[in-house]
Write an enzyme that holds these catalytic residues in place. Structure first.
Site, PDB file in Angstrom:
ATOM      1  N   SER A 143       1.263  -1.300  -0.326  1.00 27.09           N
ATOM      2  CA  SER A 143      -0.034  -0.136  -0.132  1.00 27.09           C
ATOM      3  C   SER A 143       1.001   0.916   0.292  1.00 27.09           C
ATOM      4  CB  SER A 143      -0.766  -0.030   1.143  1.00 27.09           C
ATOM      5  OG  SER A 143      -1.580   1.189   1.635  1.00 27.09           O
ATOM      6  N   TYR A 156      -1.384   0.415  10.515  1.00 25.76           N
ATOM      7  CA  TYR A 156      -1.665  -0.675   9.905  1.00 25.76           C
ATOM      8  C   TYR A 156      -1.062  -0.082   8.328  1.00 25.76           C
ATOM      9  CZ  TYR A 156      -4.127  -0.652   4.412  1.00 25.76           C
ATOM     10  OH  TYR A 156      -3.984  -1.049   3.671  1.00 25.76           O
TER      11      TYR A 156
END
Length: 258
Positions: A143, A156
């Site tokens: 990501s 995250y």
């Protein structure tokens, strides 16, 4: 100089987290590119339905229920193959958006287990099978969060940075062997479940992530990127491909029409 035809093993692609979103879209697109896809996820009904859809379209798919954090189950899964061509480590996700000071350690642990340890489990178990094909590819779906932090994203970001470092280190360690390591790092992607899962089913909070953004990326956009990278000639390795919608300049700079 003509290249040799790919082996049957090199046309097998394992996709984790294939029950929805990017994983499901990637399975469809790899199948359309003539890979025999092996769909894995915890939700058996979802991947079985997807396998039926892909097979009905004239392609080849098999469903296998699997929790990527269960190492014993992963090792058992790996025994089904002598060799494979592609592993797409897509299983992962985000939980919560609390600051570091108040973040839930259980959420952080779950994110690390799925995004990093799950990727490690599948990669370790299938790396010999990928090498045996003579033309293997490991895809790690990280990501943009793995490349730049933002407030409320600590857990995250840490997990996706771990996935990024795993891919980067593996590439160094296996250079010279017939396996490529590709990292695809998407930015803002609107899927049915990602933000909803992150915010515990709160539809209002989930909708705000994309509020005013005319065209976030879709699962198909990312799947197209993954499929393009995988289908490059064997000597071409896409080390890192960052893909964002035009409206997103960084993790914290997004154009919104409000």
């Amino acid at each position: 100089m003509p290249t040799a035809a790919p082996s049957a093993a090199s046309r097998i692609a394992v996709v984790t987290g294939a029950s929805s979103g990017i994983g499901a879209a990637t399975a469809r697109q790899l199948a359309a590119a003539d890979y025999r896809v092996v769909l894995t996820a915890r939700r058996k009904d979802r991947i079985e339905a997807l396998a039926e859809e892909i097979n009905a379209a004239g392609h080849a798919a098999t469903a296998y229920q699997l929790d990527v954090t269960d190492r014993a189950a992963v090792d058992e899964f790996a025994t089904a193959f002598k060799s494979i061509g592609v592993l797409v480590n897509n299983a992962g996700g985000a939980l919560g958006a609390d600051p570091v000071a108040t973040g839930d350690p259980a959420d952080w642990r779950t994110m690390y287990e799925t995004n990093v340890i799950g990727t490690l489990n599948l990669t370790q178990a299938l790396l010999p099978k990928l090498e045996a094909s003579g033309d293997g590819t490991v895809v790690v779906l990280s990501s943009t969060a793995g490349h730049g932090t933002y407030e409320g994203g600590g857990g995250y970001v840490a997990a996706k940075h771990g996935a990024h470092v795993l891919a980067e280190t593996l590439r160094l360690e296996i250079v010279g062997r017939p396996v490529r390591v590709i990292e695809v790092a998407p930015g803002m992607v609107r899927t049915d479940e990602f933000a909803l899962t992150r915010f515990g089913g709160d539809e209002t909070r989930a909708a705000k992530v994309y509020e005013g953004v005319a065209e976030p990326l879709t699962a198909d956009d990312v799947a197209d990127t993954i499929t393009w990278a995988v289908t490059r000639p064997s000597h071409v390795n896409i080390d890192l491909l960052v893909v964002r919608p035009r409206a997103q300049a960084s993790n914290t700079k997004v154009h919104r029409d409000l």
